[in-house]
Enzyme design. Structure first.
Site, PDB file in Angstrom:
ATOM      1  N   SER A 118     -31.507   1.735 -12.533  1.00 49.66           N
ATOM      2  CA  SER A 118     -32.790   1.151 -12.955  1.00 49.66           C
ATOM      3  C   SER A 118     -33.919   2.140 -12.788  1.00 49.66           C
ATOM      4  O   SER A 118     -34.971   1.974 -13.394  1.00 49.66           O
ATOM      5  CB  SER A 118     -33.142  -0.048 -12.083  1.00 49.66           C
ATOM      6  OG  SER A 118     -32.120  -0.960 -12.066  1.00 49.66           O
ATOM      7  N   HIS A 139     -29.536   2.780 -19.774  1.00 52.98           N
ATOM      8  CA  HIS A 139     -30.075   1.676 -18.984  1.00 52.98           C
ATOM      9  C   HIS A 139     -30.200   0.404 -19.807  1.00 52.98           C
ATOM     10  O   HIS A 139     -30.991   0.335 -20.743  1.00 52.98           O
ATOM     11  CB  HIS A 139     -31.438   2.102 -18.403  1.00 52.98           C
ATOM     12  CG  HIS A 139     -32.033   1.095 -17.491  1.00 52.98           C
ATOM     13  ND1 HIS A 139     -33.380   0.861 -17.419  1.00 52.98           N
ATOM     14  CD2 HIS A 139     -31.451   0.237 -16.619  1.00 52.98           C
ATOM     15  CE1 HIS A 139     -33.592  -0.092 -16.525  1.00 52.98           C
ATOM     16  NE2 HIS A 139     -32.449  -0.485 -16.027  1.00 52.98           N
ATOM     17  N   GLU A 151     -32.415   2.071 -22.648  1.00 55.39           N
ATOM     18  CA  GLU A 151     -33.126   3.334 -22.438  1.00 55.39           C
ATOM     19  C   GLU A 151     -32.067   4.428 -22.284  1.00 55.39           C
ATOM     20  O   GLU A 151     -31.173   4.314 -21.437  1.00 55.39           O
ATOM     21  CB  GLU A 151     -33.994   3.258 -21.181  1.00 55.39           C
ATOM     22  CG  GLU A 151     -35.247   2.412 -21.381  1.00 55.39           C
ATOM     23  CD  GLU A 151     -36.062   2.253 -20.098  1.00 55.39           C
ATOM     24  OE1 GLU A 151     -37.291   2.322 -20.163  1.00 55.39           O
ATOM     25  OE2 GLU A 151     -35.460   2.038 -19.029  1.00 55.39           O
ATOM     26  N   ASN A 189     -39.104  -0.181 -16.560  1.00 57.47           N
ATOM     27  CA  ASN A 189     -39.229  -0.593 -15.155  1.00 57.47           C
ATOM     28  C   ASN A 189     -40.494  -0.062 -14.500  1.00 57.47           C
ATOM     29  O   ASN A 189     -41.062  -0.711 -13.619  1.00 57.47           O
ATOM     30  CB  ASN A 189     -38.009  -0.163 -14.346  1.00 57.47           C
ATOM     31  CG  ASN A 189     -36.885  -1.177 -14.445  1.00 57.47           C
ATOM     32  OD1 ASN A 189     -37.108  -2.287 -14.913  1.00 57.47           O
ATOM     33  ND2 ASN A 189     -35.700  -0.802 -14.016  1.00 57.47           N
TER      34      ASN A 189
END
Ligand code: CAA
Length: 560
Positions: A118, A139, A151, A189
């Site tokens: 993450s 991701h 991602e 994130n």
């Protein structure tokens, strides 16, 4: 061509990733640390596919075919045949490094090593392997079968052909890839978890209740779920780990893991997966919330009529809305008919200053039109002849909800007896999940007055959100710093407007991107509220991005 993939770690994310690959027709080697964990992962897959079958979105033969593409086990040696291996194990660098070091001795030379981290550094993970050029970030977002974003993160050592191969693979899976460099939290994130950390801190500081913070962002802004509900979905341990990574990378105290989050994680209250997080659920893994000690009591039914003070299209629309909701409305447009609100339960006053055509009835400025432009809605509410007449009619205990800028300061009459029952409110635009009436609470206002306005909101079909009277109340106080972060990220050159919009829409289900929201709110309004928030708190992260200032000066929106 990538046809066989390995997935290591079959928790919430890993099992979701297995489902995504298997549904897209790839062969999947799914491995976890023990036979029990592998079996649990298989259970997650079967449960998720079972839901689709029961909804009629998948037939049983297709489900069996998908499950048949996956082999479950507990031995990493099975990865020898994989074209790409992705790990989705807990967010601890040493665990990921150790898995990749082991894989070095197992996988083929041309196998891509992907990590679903993450926020950890792809560069550091890559450095632990024999061939760092084949390590790429891939991701996924929770729930992986639902969220389209992937991602794709390159390190400075990544082989560009492999980056392209992973991007193409994401497209083959039906996902929306965004290729970015290796920065803490990447795009989604870094933005999302900063906002979640601030929301948790807002809850911790008593800005608003748990459910009101969530309602502010779901019904107030239109996000698919409120921040505390989302934390429980993602897992509080994951949010805590990402906060740590963001804080270490930036030194920004606003992204440090909030105290309440650390306490919940230490207590094993990890969100839905443990049956208890910010909310309590009716079982482990369930999303059904049950009442607990922090549950807010519902508003009492409104007893009596509602006075509506003001005139114009907005007031007419509010009158119709209230009537349609079954509320009996008593309209007041001048001081002469103020007596008619004598017995109402609550009076809604719209744009109080506008009512009399000047800011002060001529008292403060002698009716000089030039100075009226500086007066904000709601100012000197008690000095207005209409409102004074309303006040006289309803008595000192009668509650007035002053619809305007949403600040006690701007709604203040300067008379503490009156202020105790003048409640500033802001009505937000209607969203899919409802329409929020924000209610400002301060030491000047009685709890009974706030409760009466909550009852009014519910009677009108609005969602009441009660927040401490601070700049931005709850909705803007949570949204605008989020928008500011997006502007800062853009200004830093890390991601484009399009990347950031895609990340939040495809990764977190936002119906509008952050720049779309920013343009809608207006860079000047966002700048103004952030500056007030900064003035109130001194917190550095609230300083408006210089890019906001540039857009205001150039009178330019972000999306052209
Ligand atoms: N697994 C598989 N499918 C799921 C699911 C799950 N856990 N949860 C929901 N779904 C499916 C449902 O089956 C349903 O599918 P259909 O439309 O085919 O019937 C669909 O998703 C919508 O679900 P619901 O109708 O039950 O509920 P909803 O409309 O409220 O959507 C949601 C639920 C998709 C979770 C939505 O609320 C949402 O997008 N929330 C935001 C989630 C988010 O922000 N995720 C990113 C978190 S950050 C992250 O993951 C990165 C990280 O590294 C921490």
């Amino acid at each position: 061509m990538i046809n066989t993939v390995g997935v290591i770690g079959l928790g919430t994310m890993g099992a979701g990733i297995v489902e995504v690959f298997a549904k897209a027709g790839l062969s999947v080697i799914a491995v976890d640390g023990s036979a029990e964990l592998a079996e649990r992962g298989k259970g997650f897959l079967e449960k998720s596919l079972g839901r689709a079958v029961s909804k009629g979105k998948l037939d049983e033969a297709a489900r069996d075919e998908i499950v048949g593409r996956v082999s479950f086990g507990d031995d990493l040696a099975a990865m020898k045949d994989a074209d790409l291996v992705i790990e989705a194990v807990p967010e601890r660098l040493e665990i990921k490094e150790s898995i990749f070091t082991t894989l070095d001795g197992i996988v083929r030379e041309d196998c891509v090593l992907a990590t679903n981290t993450s926020s950890l550094s792809i560069t550091e993970i890559a450095r632990a392997t024999k061939v760092p050029s084949r390590v790429i970030g891939m991701h996924f977002f929770n729930p992986a079968p639902v969220q389209p974003l992937v991602e794709v993160i390159r390190s400075v050592m990544s082989d560009e052909t492999l980056v392209e191969q992973v991007r193409e693979l994401a497209e083959r899976l039906g996902k929306k890839p965004v290729v970015v460099g290796d920065r803490a939290g990447f795009v989604a994130n870094a933005l999302l978890v900063s906002y979640l950390a601030r929301s948790i801190r807002a809850y911790e500081s008593g800005l608003a209740s748990r459910s009101d913070i969530d309602a502010a962002m779901a019904a107030g802004v239109g996000l698919p779920m409120g921040p505390l509900t989302l934390c429980d979905l993602v897992g509080l341990d994951v949010i805590h780990e990402v906060c740590g990574v963001l804080y270490n990378a930036t030194g920004d105290p606003s992204v440090a893991s909030p105290s309440i989050l650390r306490q919940l994680v230490t207590a094993g209250r990890l969100g839905r997966k443990s049956g208890h997080g910010f909310y309590t659920y009716d079982g482990v893994g369930s999303g059904t919330v049950v009442d607990d000690a922090a549950t807010t009591a519902p508003a009492k039914p409104l007893e009596g009529k509602v006075g509506l003070v003001g005139e114009g299209d907005l007031v007419d629309a509010l009158g119709s809305e209230l009537s349609d909701a079954g509320v009996e409305v008593v309209r007041v447009v001048s001081a002469d008919d103020a007596a008619s609100v004598k017995d109402v339960a609550v009076t809604l006053a719209v744009d109080a200053v506008e009512l009399d055509g000047d800011c002060c009835g001529g008292g403060c400025c002698g009716g000089d039109d030039a100075s009226h432009g500086d007066v904000e809605s709601g100012l000197e509410i008690g000095a207005k002849p209409v409102l004074r007449a309303v006040r006289d009619a309803i008595g000192d205990a009668g509650v007035i909800a002053a619809l305007g800028e949403g600040s006690v300061e701007t709604a203040s009459t300067g008379d503490p007896t009156i202020d105790a029952t003048v409640v500033p409110v802001v009505l937000h635009e209607k969203q899919r999940a409802g329409q929020v009436l924000e209610i400002g609470r301060s030491v000047a206002i009685s709890d009974e007055a706030v409760e009466t306005v909550r009852s009014l909101a519910v009677a009108a079909g609005w969602t009441p959100v009660v927040g401490k009277d601070r700049a931005g109340l709850v909705v803007d106080a949570l949204l605008y710093p989020h928008l500011n972060d997006a502007a800062k990220m853009l200004d830093s050159g890390y991601a484009t407007v399009e990347d950031i919009e895609t990340a939040m829409k495809a990764g977190c289900g936002y119906p509008q991107g952050l720049f779309e929201l920013l343009d809608e709110a207006g860079p000047d309004d966002v700048h103004g509220v952030l500056s007030e928030m900064h003035f109130e708190t001194g917190e550095q992260h609230l300083v408006p991005s210089p890019l906001l200032t540039e857009h205001i000066l150039a009178d330019r929106t972000f999306r052209g």
